[in-house]
Design a protein around this motif. Sequence first.
Motif, PDB file in Angstrom:
ATOM      1  N   GLY A   1       0.795  -1.222   0.000  1.00 28.42           N
ATOM      2  CA  GLY A   1       0.000   0.000   0.000  1.00 28.42           C
ATOM      3  C   GLY A   1       0.822   1.265   0.000  1.00 28.42           C
ATOM      4  N   LEU A   2       2.097   1.174  -0.432  1.00 25.83           N
ATOM      5  CA  LEU A   2       2.969   2.342  -0.432  1.00 25.83           C
ATOM      6  C   LEU A   2       2.623   3.270  -1.603  1.00 25.83           C
ATOM      7  CD1 LEU A   2       6.363   0.575   0.337  1.00 25.83           C
ATOM      8  CD2 LEU A   2       4.768   1.652   1.945  1.00 25.83           C
ATOM      9  N   ALA A   3       2.921   4.547  -1.418  1.00 22.36           N
ATOM     10  CA  ALA A   3       2.651   5.543  -2.453  1.00 22.36           C
ATOM     11  C   ALA A   3       3.390   5.181  -3.733  1.00 22.36           C
ATOM     12  CB  ALA A   3       3.081   6.922  -1.963  1.00 22.36           C
ATOM     13  N   ARG A   4       2.773   5.490  -4.862  1.00 27.36           N
ATOM     14  CA  ARG A   4       3.351   5.128  -6.157  1.00 27.36           C
ATOM     15  C   ARG A   4       2.917   6.115  -7.221  1.00 27.36           C
ATOM     16  NH1 ARG A   4      -0.561   0.202  -8.283  1.00 27.36           N
ATOM     17  NH2 ARG A   4      -2.520   1.165  -7.660  1.00 27.36           N
ATOM     18  N   THR A   5       3.599   6.058  -8.347  1.00 21.90           N
ATOM     19  CA  THR A   5       3.198   6.754  -9.550  1.00 21.90           C
ATOM     20  C   THR A   5       2.888   5.686 -10.581  1.00 21.90           C
ATOM     21  OG1 THR A   5       4.673   8.593  -9.052  1.00 21.90           O
ATOM     22  CG2 THR A   5       3.864   8.423 -11.305  1.00 21.90           C
TER      23      THR A   5
ATOM     24  N   VAL B   1      -0.394   9.738 -15.328  1.00 18.65           N
ATOM     25  CA  VAL B   1       0.845  10.481 -15.547  1.00 18.65           C
ATOM     26  C   VAL B   1       1.890   9.514 -16.098  1.00 18.65           C
ATOM     27  CG1 VAL B   1       0.385  12.164 -13.736  1.00 18.65           C
ATOM     28  CG2 VAL B   1       1.623  10.070 -13.190  1.00 18.65           C
ATOM     29  N   PRO B   2       2.893  10.026 -16.813  1.00 15.95           N
ATOM     30  CA  PRO B   2       3.943   9.145 -17.338  1.00 15.95           C
ATOM     31  C   PRO B   2       4.661   8.423 -16.206  1.00 15.95           C
ATOM     32  CG  PRO B   2       4.047  11.313 -18.346  1.00 15.95           C
ATOM     33  CD  PRO B   2       3.077  11.415 -17.217  1.00 15.95           C
ATOM     34  N   THR B   3       5.065   7.188 -16.441  1.00 18.29           N
ATOM     35  CA  THR B   3       5.749   6.408 -15.405  1.00 18.29           C
ATOM     36  C   THR B   3       7.251   6.318 -15.670  1.00 18.29           C
ATOM     37  OG1 THR B   3       5.256   4.390 -16.634  1.00 18.29           O
ATOM     38  CG2 THR B   3       3.714   5.029 -14.902  1.00 18.29           C
ATOM     39  N   THR B   4       7.788   7.320 -16.344  1.00 20.65           N
ATOM     40  CA  THR B   4       9.215   7.321 -16.640  1.00 20.65           C
ATOM     41  C   THR B   4      10.042   7.744 -15.436  1.00 20.65           C
ATOM     42  OG1 THR B   4       8.957   9.555 -17.534  1.00 20.65           O
ATOM     43  CG2 THR B   4       8.891   7.725 -19.106  1.00 20.65           C
ATOM     44  N   ALA B   5       9.412   8.280 -14.406  1.00 20.57           N
ATOM     45  CA  ALA B   5      10.120   8.648 -13.181  1.00 20.57           C
ATOM     46  C   ALA B   5       9.102   8.769 -12.053  1.00 20.57           C
ATOM     47  CB  ALA B   5      10.872   9.966 -13.347  1.00 20.57           C
ATOM     48  N   ALA B   6       9.582   8.603 -10.833  1.00 17.70           N
ATOM     49  CA  ALA B   6       8.685   8.673  -9.680  1.00 17.70           C
ATOM     50  C   ALA B   6       8.301  10.121  -9.392  1.00 17.70           C
ATOM     51  CB  ALA B   6       9.358   8.061  -8.460  1.00 17.70           C
ATOM     52  N   ASN B   7       7.007  10.385  -9.390  1.00 23.40           N
ATOM     53  CA  ASN B   7       6.505  11.705  -9.018  1.00 23.40           C
ATOM     54  C   ASN B   7       6.051  11.721  -7.560  1.00 23.40           C
ATOM     55  OD1 ASN B   7       6.849  12.978 -11.565  1.00 23.40           O
ATOM     56  ND2 ASN B   7       5.063  11.871 -12.320  1.00 23.40           N
ATOM     57  N   ASN B   8       6.539  10.786  -6.795  1.00 28.54           N
ATOM     58  CA  ASN B   8       6.152  10.663  -5.398  1.00 28.54           C
ATOM     59  C   ASN B   8       7.320  10.094  -4.596  1.00 28.54           C
ATOM     60  OD1 ASN B   8       5.630   8.005  -6.789  1.00 28.54           O
ATOM     61  ND2 ASN B   8       5.468   7.403  -4.646  1.00 28.54           N
ATOM     62  N   THR B   9       7.177  10.111  -3.281  1.00 27.21           N
ATOM     63  CA  THR B   9       8.116   9.414  -2.394  1.00 27.21           C
ATOM     64  C   THR B   9       7.333   8.387  -1.590  1.00 27.21           C
ATOM     65  OG1 THR B   9       9.734  11.205  -2.233  1.00 27.21           O
ATOM     66  CG2 THR B   9       9.633   9.669  -0.396  1.00 27.21           C
TER      67      THR B   9
ATOM     68  N   SER C   1       0.577  -1.300 -13.104  1.00 24.01           N
ATOM     69  CA  SER C   1      -0.401  -2.318 -12.753  1.00 24.01           C
ATOM     70  C   SER C   1      -1.237  -1.831 -11.578  1.00 24.01           C
ATOM     71  CB  SER C   1       0.293  -3.630 -12.374  1.00 24.01           C
ATOM     72  OG  SER C   1      -0.597  -4.505 -11.727  1.00 24.01           O
ATOM     73  N   PRO C   2      -2.486  -2.285 -11.493  1.00 22.63           N
ATOM     74  CA  PRO C   2      -3.304  -1.925 -10.328  1.00 22.63           C
ATOM     75  C   PRO C   2      -2.770  -2.506  -9.017  1.00 22.63           C
ATOM     76  CG  PRO C   2      -4.685  -2.690 -12.132  1.00 22.63           C
ATOM     77  CD  PRO C   2      -3.268  -3.014 -12.500  1.00 22.63           C
ATOM     78  N   GLN C   3      -1.837  -3.482  -9.109  1.00 29.22           N
ATOM     79  CA  GLN C   3      -1.307  -4.077  -7.879  1.00 29.22           C
ATOM     80  C   GLN C   3      -0.616  -3.025  -7.026  1.00 29.22           C
ATOM     81  OE1 GLN C   3       1.747  -7.029  -8.354  1.00 29.22           O
ATOM     82  NE2 GLN C   3       1.401  -7.907  -6.336  1.00 29.22           N
ATOM     83  N   GLN C   4      -0.800  -3.120  -5.706  1.00 31.48           N
ATOM     84  CA  GLN C   4      -0.185  -2.161  -4.810  1.00 31.48           C
ATOM     85  C   GLN C   4       1.327  -2.344  -4.752  1.00 31.48           C
ATOM     86  OE1 GLN C   4      -2.253  -1.339  -1.080  1.00 31.48           O
ATOM     87  NE2 GLN C   4      -3.798  -2.838  -1.668  1.00 31.48           N
ATOM     88  N   VAL C   5       2.018  -1.249  -4.464  1.00 30.02           N
ATOM     89  CA  VAL C   5       3.468  -1.305  -4.287  1.00 30.02           C
ATOM     90  C   VAL C   5       3.773  -1.877  -2.908  1.00 30.02           C
ATOM     91  CG1 VAL C   5       5.542   0.103  -3.961  1.00 30.02           C
ATOM     92  CG2 VAL C   5       4.011   0.528  -5.897  1.00 30.02           C
ATOM     93  N   PHE C   6       4.733  -2.790  -2.843  1.00 30.86           N
ATOM     94  CA  PHE C   6       5.063  -3.466  -1.591  1.00 30.86           C
ATOM     95  C   PHE C   6       6.564  -3.690  -1.524  1.00 30.86           C
ATOM     96  CE2 PHE C   6       4.367  -6.546  -4.890  1.00 30.86           C
ATOM     97  CZ  PHE C   6       5.398  -7.442  -4.741  1.00 30.86           C
ATOM     98  N   MET C   7       7.045  -4.054  -0.344  1.00 31.99           N
ATOM     99  CA  MET C   7       8.442  -4.454  -0.198  1.00 31.99           C
ATOM    100  C   MET C   7       8.578  -5.396   0.983  1.00 31.99           C
ATOM    101  SD  MET C   7      10.365  -1.047   1.264  1.00 31.99           S
ATOM    102  CE  MET C   7       9.597   0.048   2.465  1.00 31.99           C
ATOM    103  N   ASN C   8       9.483  -6.368   0.833  1.00 32.38           N
ATOM    104  CA  ASN C   8       9.771  -7.321   1.904  1.00 32.38           C
ATOM    105  C   ASN C   8      10.694  -6.711   2.949  1.00 32.38           C
ATOM    106  OD1 ASN C   8       9.912  -8.964  -0.933  1.00 32.38           O
ATOM    107  ND2 ASN C   8       8.636 -10.007   0.577  1.00 32.38           N
ATOM    108  N   GLY C   9      11.628  -5.889   2.491  1.00 36.27           N
ATOM    109  CA  GLY C   9      12.582  -5.285   3.402  1.00 36.27           C
ATOM    110  C   GLY C   9      13.640  -4.514   2.649  1.00 36.27           C
TER     111      GLY C   9
END
Length: 254
Positions: A110-114, A121-129, A215-223
């Motif tokens: 559920g982390l913020a994403r572009t 918006v174009p996904t060539t770079a992150a417009n968020n943190t 993708s509609p999938q949420q951004v996630f990370m294991n660590g």
Amino acid sequence: MKKLSLKLIASIAAIGLLGSTLASGQVLLAVDFNLSGDPASPTQSGFSSWNFASTTVTSPQSQSFGIYTVNLIGNGDNIAGRDRTSGGNPTPPNGGSFTQSDLMRDFVQGLARTGATIDNVPTTAANNTSFTISGFAASTQYTFQLWALDRGANNGNVTSWWNTTNGTGANATSLGSIVNSTAAGAPANNNAFSVSGTVTSDANGFLRFGATNTSPQQVFMNGFQVSVIPEPTTALLIGLGLGGILLRRRCRIA
């Protein structure tokens, strides 16, 4: 005497190499995201644990680990933990060069994403943190590595991670992309399903990272983990210091 000198040179060289090993790659911060309330959700050895419930929590979420503070920024108020092994998706077994089963079994999502599918918006770079880490020395280089694998979704979703310490958009620098796929079985090594790179903290000791996907999938990370990049002289001084001790002992024996 000549034989002694050759042995001495070899010993000093070996100790210098040992000093180089000792001085390189010290891990300052390593965090494993786990599902809270799940006794089968262990923490990877060498990592600190941050537990999240399966129900969503409000954003942002902050946690301190000694002198460092991690701040997770959600895509709305939907940060949550997941442990895919509880849903019938076995953790990849340790084997060969892969030794991080506990790290790769669960994650925070559920982390913020572009993403084009949600932000148009174009996904060539992150417009968020997506998250920040503070507490580092100012304007200092570190090595950074992040892992992201969802064992319950063999969907080929591609998530790209960006260093946004110096800003988002055109100021963000790529760390690489991770394709979420479990078809290949167990990871080949501990660098599988990860991105890494050299990052530099800002004047206030912050590091910032963002993510993009299509993708509609949420951004996630294991660590993730952050490690020291030693100055070249550090390893040399350690080696010379240990070598000097050995030389002094040799001279006393002679």
